[in-house]
Write an enzyme that holds these catalytic residues in place. Structure first.
Site, PDB file in Angstrom:
ATOM      1  N   PRO A 153       0.894  -1.329  -0.063  1.00  0.00           N
ATOM      2  CA  PRO A 153      -0.121  -0.022   0.080  1.00  0.00           C
ATOM      3  C   PRO A 153       0.933   1.228   0.065  1.00  0.00           C
ATOM      4  CG  PRO A 153      -0.738  -1.637   1.472  1.00  0.00           C
ATOM      5  CD  PRO A 153       0.356  -2.204   1.118  1.00  0.00           C
ATOM      6  N   SER A 192       6.107   2.880  -6.593  1.00  0.00           N
ATOM      7  CA  SER A 192       7.056   3.142  -7.316  1.00  0.00           C
ATOM      8  C   SER A 192       8.476   3.156  -6.221  1.00  0.00           C
ATOM      9  CB  SER A 192       7.176   4.637  -7.740  1.00  0.00           C
ATOM     10  OG  SER A 192       6.033   4.743  -8.768  1.00  0.00           O
ATOM     11  N   THR A 240      -1.070  -9.082  -9.447  1.00  0.00           N
ATOM     12  CA  THR A 240      -1.661  -9.669 -10.658  1.00  0.00           C
ATOM     13  C   THR A 240      -1.517 -11.417 -10.495  1.00  0.00           C
ATOM     14  OG1 THR A 240      -1.073  -7.935 -11.965  1.00  0.00           O
ATOM     15  CG2 THR A 240      -1.918  -9.896 -13.372  1.00  0.00           C
ATOM     16  N   ASP A 292      13.532  -6.224 -14.920  1.00  0.00           N
ATOM     17  CA  ASP A 292      14.202  -6.180 -16.391  1.00  0.00           C
ATOM     18  C   ASP A 292      13.588  -6.909 -17.352  1.00  0.00           C
ATOM     19  OD1 ASP A 292      15.860  -4.237 -15.294  1.00  0.00           O
ATOM     20  OD2 ASP A 292      17.728  -5.661 -15.200  1.00  0.00           O
ATOM     21  N   ARG A 342       9.457  -6.190 -17.750  1.00  0.00           N
ATOM     22  CA  ARG A 342       9.147  -4.980 -18.539  1.00  0.00           C
ATOM     23  C   ARG A 342       9.080  -5.372 -20.036  1.00  0.00           C
ATOM     24  NH1 ARG A 342      12.388  -1.240 -14.308  1.00  0.00           N
ATOM     25  NH2 ARG A 342      10.533  -1.264 -12.941  1.00  0.00           N
ATOM     26  N   GLN A 390      -6.625  13.023 -45.419  1.00  0.00           N
ATOM     27  CA  GLN A 390      -5.554  13.133 -44.648  1.00  0.00           C
ATOM     28  C   GLN A 390      -5.523  13.122 -42.998  1.00  0.00           C
ATOM     29  OE1 GLN A 390      -3.411  16.519 -46.174  1.00  0.00           O
ATOM     30  NE2 GLN A 390      -2.396  15.382 -48.002  1.00  0.00           N
ATOM     31  N   ILE A 418     -10.850   8.104 -34.158  1.00  0.00           N
ATOM     32  CA  ILE A 418     -11.336   7.545 -35.441  1.00  0.00           C
ATOM     33  C   ILE A 418     -12.659   7.029 -35.585  1.00  0.00           C
ATOM     34  CG2 ILE A 418     -10.706   5.906 -37.464  1.00  0.00           C
ATOM     35  CD1 ILE A 418      -7.590   6.376 -36.647  1.00  0.00           C
ATOM     36  N   GLU A 458       4.501  -2.623 -13.420  1.00  0.00           N
ATOM     37  CA  GLU A 458       5.854  -2.933 -13.629  1.00  0.00           C
ATOM     38  C   GLU A 458       6.759  -1.607 -14.023  1.00  0.00           C
ATOM     39  OE1 GLU A 458       7.013  -6.813 -15.193  1.00  0.00           O
ATOM     40  OE2 GLU A 458       4.806  -7.381 -15.124  1.00  0.00           O
ATOM     41  N   GLY A 459       6.273  -0.579 -13.011  1.00  0.00           N
ATOM     42  CA  GLY A 459       7.234   0.815 -13.168  1.00  0.00           C
ATOM     43  C   GLY A 459       6.444   1.627 -14.055  1.00  0.00           C
TER      44      GLY A 459
HETATM   45  N1  CAA Z   1      19.554  -5.190 -11.946  1.00  0.00           N
HETATM   46  C1  CAA Z   1      20.167  -5.228 -10.759  1.00  0.00           C
HETATM   47  N2  CAA Z   1      20.412  -4.587 -10.060  1.00  0.00           N
HETATM   48  C2  CAA Z   1      19.862  -3.358  -9.699  1.00  0.00           C
HETATM   49  C3  CAA Z   1      18.943  -2.994 -10.740  1.00  0.00           C
HETATM   50  C4  CAA Z   1      18.879  -3.982 -12.060  1.00  0.00           C
HETATM   51  N3  CAA Z   1      17.987  -3.827 -12.896  1.00  0.00           N
HETATM   52  N4  CAA Z   1      18.546  -1.761 -10.644  1.00  0.00           N
HETATM   53  C5  CAA Z   1      19.135  -1.344  -9.336  1.00  0.00           C
HETATM   54  N5  CAA Z   1      19.732  -2.374  -9.157  1.00  0.00           N
HETATM   55  C6  CAA Z   1      20.502  -2.212  -7.877  1.00  0.00           C
HETATM   56  C7  CAA Z   1      21.743  -1.278  -7.764  1.00  0.00           C
HETATM   57  O1  CAA Z   1      22.654  -1.625  -8.404  1.00  0.00           O
HETATM   58  C8  CAA Z   1      21.982  -0.824  -6.461  1.00  0.00           C
HETATM   59  O2  CAA Z   1      22.784  -1.758  -5.728  1.00  0.00           O
HETATM   60  P1  CAA Z   1      23.781  -1.475  -4.604  1.00  0.00           P
HETATM   61  O3  CAA Z   1      22.990  -0.682  -3.607  1.00  0.00           O
HETATM   62  O4  CAA Z   1      24.007  -2.713  -3.980  1.00  0.00           O
HETATM   63  O5  CAA Z   1      24.643  -0.682  -5.253  1.00  0.00           O
HETATM   64  C9  CAA Z   1      20.358  -0.841  -5.710  1.00  0.00           C
HETATM   65  O6  CAA Z   1      19.831  -1.759  -6.686  1.00  0.00           O
HETATM   66  C10 CAA Z   1      19.631   0.399  -5.741  1.00  0.00           C
HETATM   67  O7  CAA Z   1      19.633   0.905  -7.089  1.00  0.00           O
HETATM   68  P2  CAA Z   1      19.003   2.358  -7.239  1.00  0.00           P
HETATM   69  O8  CAA Z   1      19.833   3.338  -6.308  1.00  0.00           O
HETATM   70  O9  CAA Z   1      19.105   2.711  -8.472  1.00  0.00           O
HETATM   71  O10 CAA Z   1      17.619   2.413  -6.642  1.00  0.00           O
HETATM   72  P3  CAA Z   1      16.486   3.584  -6.646  1.00  0.00           P
HETATM   73  O11 CAA Z   1      15.991   2.974  -4.915  1.00  0.00           O
HETATM   74  O12 CAA Z   1      17.154   4.977  -6.775  1.00  0.00           O
HETATM   75  O13 CAA Z   1      15.498   3.437  -7.717  1.00  0.00           O
HETATM   76  C11 CAA Z   1      13.736   2.369  -8.855  1.00  0.00           C
HETATM   77  C12 CAA Z   1      14.881   2.182  -8.044  1.00  0.00           C
HETATM   78  C13 CAA Z   1      14.320   2.334 -10.207  1.00  0.00           C
HETATM   79  C14 CAA Z   1      12.917   3.463  -8.692  1.00  0.00           C
HETATM   80  C15 CAA Z   1      12.893   1.333  -8.272  1.00  0.00           C
HETATM   81  O14 CAA Z   1      12.253   1.256  -6.967  1.00  0.00           O
HETATM   82  C16 CAA Z   1      11.805   0.702  -9.320  1.00  0.00           C
HETATM   83  O15 CAA Z   1      12.198   0.158 -10.412  1.00  0.00           O
HETATM   84  N6  CAA Z   1      10.498   0.876  -8.848  1.00  0.00           N
HETATM   85  C17 CAA Z   1       9.558   0.640  -9.546  1.00  0.00           C
HETATM   86  C18 CAA Z   1       9.084  -0.596  -8.828  1.00  0.00           C
HETATM   87  C19 CAA Z   1       8.029  -1.516 -10.018  1.00  0.00           C
HETATM   88  O16 CAA Z   1       8.271  -1.682 -11.237  1.00  0.00           O
HETATM   89  N7  CAA Z   1       7.137  -2.083  -9.382  1.00  0.00           N
HETATM   90  C20 CAA Z   1       6.041  -2.724 -10.272  1.00  0.00           C
HETATM   91  C21 CAA Z   1       5.942  -3.911  -9.363  1.00  0.00           C
HETATM   92  S1  CAA Z   1       5.142  -5.325 -10.189  1.00  0.00           S
HETATM   93  C22 CAA Z   1       3.762  -4.886 -10.575  1.00  0.00           C
HETATM   94  O17 CAA Z   1       3.473  -3.928 -11.327  1.00  0.00           O
HETATM   95  C23 CAA Z   1       2.495  -5.884 -10.329  1.00  0.00           C
HETATM   96  C24 CAA Z   1       1.941  -6.970 -10.970  1.00  0.00           C
HETATM   97  O18 CAA Z   1       1.743  -7.825 -10.630  1.00  0.00           O
HETATM   98  C25 CAA Z   1       2.246  -6.733 -12.554  1.00  0.00           C
END
Ligand code: CAA
Length: 381
Positions: free
Chosen positions: A128, A132, A158, A240, A243, A279, A337, A363-364
């Site tokens: 909750p 993000s 989901t 990763d 997405r 057009q 349209i 998913e972000g």
């Molecule tokens: N792969 C591996 N490690 C990663 C990474 C990646 N892609 N991205 C970040 N990290 C690691 C970093 O290396 C760092 O590690 P260290 O501290 O050990 O050096 C650590 O993670 C923190 O990284 P950041 O400082 O970049 O993290 P941040 O807090 O500034 O930002 C963010 C992170 C990108 C905002 C992240 O919080 C994010 O992606 N938020 C969105 C979350 C999201 O997508 N939620 C959706 C959930 S799923 C869903 O939607 C529901 C469903 O059921 C479909």
């Protein structure tokens, strides 16, 4: 990147296209109207081997790649965006972290059942107060003997009501910020697991998103993914790939919007001629076609990098951002349209408009994708 699809990729796409065209269309319409989980579609996907599409054959998977996976999701989403996201959450968010980061024992325990679809999966990260800001987890996991005791609440998950497996994130060391988060593979029949609410959403009505409550849920220590404190890394690496799945779903919605618009624009007459001859309409159709192709190229690039085991954080964020915005723009233009008819439930574009919106959020959000991309391009300077 090779622009020519392999025989296996074309084969998977053609099987999915046939299934989508012959069976999924009416299921998509009905699931949207009744908010019903499309169980028969998921069963058929399981039978076709799609729920284990990129799992290796040793676990009962199809052993295909992420390009094939993307092609399949696109075809499904043309007819039913709910079915596409159910498959995407199962494959990318639940199966992949076990495949990519799990132990040999975890893989042999979970993956064969997930490959056949007898165990559906979900990904329980969002809370909750932690959407993000995924690192702001409040759910707690405390080690007690050989198991962790998990308490907390998750939101918008989901597949949660149908899942037999969940990737659950919880704080094991709250004073350590994101380094205090751990990830667990959890069987949902574990005592303490409860689905407490199913959301009433704007779109993707067939995919059920639920709130979860964990009350003294005891999870064996051996279900920990990677080491304690590495859960945030598990979440980010998993997203990763997730997405790429959502980009593919968005692509399908965008393509459905274009296909419906092409048909309507050639049938609908105003001032004595089909509106496709103006057009004003042609430019909309051209922009949709260009953006859909661009979104597909970005998505397949991210999928190719993932298959090569290379970093794809920036590329999958780019694909998801662009494909989601293309889906929203294409669906908006499709309604435009169709004019007044597009605003009624008689035409599918009204559903595409509602379904497209979520691709810019889950998913972000698009804002988060831009942050991820900006961090990457700034770092490379
Ligand atoms: N792969 C591996 N490690 C990663 C990474 C990646 N892609 N991205 C970040 N990290 C690691 C970093 O290396 C760092 O590690 P260290 O501290 O050990 O050096 C650590 O993670 C923190 O990284 P950041 O400082 O970049 O993290 P941040 O807090 O500034 O930002 C963010 C992170 C990108 C905002 C992240 O919080 C994010 O992606 N938020 C969105 C979350 C999201 O997508 N939620 C959706 C959930 S799923 C869903 O939607 C529901 C469903 O059921 C479909």
């Amino acid at each position: 990147m090779d622009l020519e699809l392999t025989e296996a990729q074309r084969g998977a796409r053609d099987v999915a296209r046939r299934f989508a065209r012959e069976k999924l269309g009416p299921i998509g319409v009905e699931a949207d109207r009744s908010h019903r989980y499309p169980a028969e579609a998921i069963d058929e996907l399981a039978r076709l081997g799609m729920l284990g599409i990129f799992l290796p054959e040793q676990y009962g998977g199809a052993g295909l790649d992420h390009v094939a996976y993307s092609l399949v999701l696109e075809e499904l989403a043309v007819e039913c965006a709910s079915t596409a996201v159910i498959m995407s959450a199962h494959c990318s968010l639940a199966s992949w972290p076990i495949l990519g980061l799990g132990t040999a024992k975890q893989k042999s325990h979970f993956l064969p059942k997930m490959a056949t679809g007898s165990w559906l999966g979900c990904f329980a990260l969002t809370e909750p107060q932690a959407g993000s800001d995924a690192a702001g987890q409040k759910t707690r996991a405390v080690l007690d003997g050989d198991s962790y005791v998990i308490n907390g609440t998750k939101n918008f998950i989901t597949n949660a009501p149908q899942s037999k497996v969940a990737i659950v994130f919880a704080m094991t060391q709250p004073d350590k910020g994101h380094h205090g988060i751990s990830a667990f593979a959890v069987e949902t029949d574990t005592p303490g697991w409860a689905v407490t609410r199913v959301e009433d959403k704007m779109g993707i009505h067939g995919a059920h998103s639920a709130q979860l409550s964990f009350l003294d849920m005891r999870v064996p220590r051996e279900n920990l993914l990677l080491e304690e404190g590495q859960g945030f890394k598990v979440a980010m690496k998993t997203l990763d790939g997730g997405r790429i799945g959502i980009a593919s779903q968005a692509l399908g919605i965008a393509r459905a919007s274009l296909e419906a618009s092409l048909k309507y624009a050639q049938e609908r007459l105003t001032f004595g001629k089909p509106i496709a001859q103006y057009q004003a309409i042609q430019w909309k159709l051209a922009d949709m076609a260009v953006e859909i192709d661009a979104a597909r190229l970005l998505t397949h690039r991210a999928a190719t990098l993932k298959d090569r085991g290379e970093a794809c954080t920036k590329e999958s964020a780019m694909a998801k951002l662009f494909a989601a915005e293309t889906a929203m723009k294409s669906a908006t233009e499709a309604v435009q349209i169709h004019g007044g008819y597009g605003y009624t439930k008689e035409f599918k574009v009204e559903r595409f408009f509602r379904d497209a919106k979520i691709t810019e959020i889950y998913e972000g959000t698009s804002e988060i994708q831009r942050l991820v991309i900006a961090a990457s391009v700034l770092e490379s300077r």
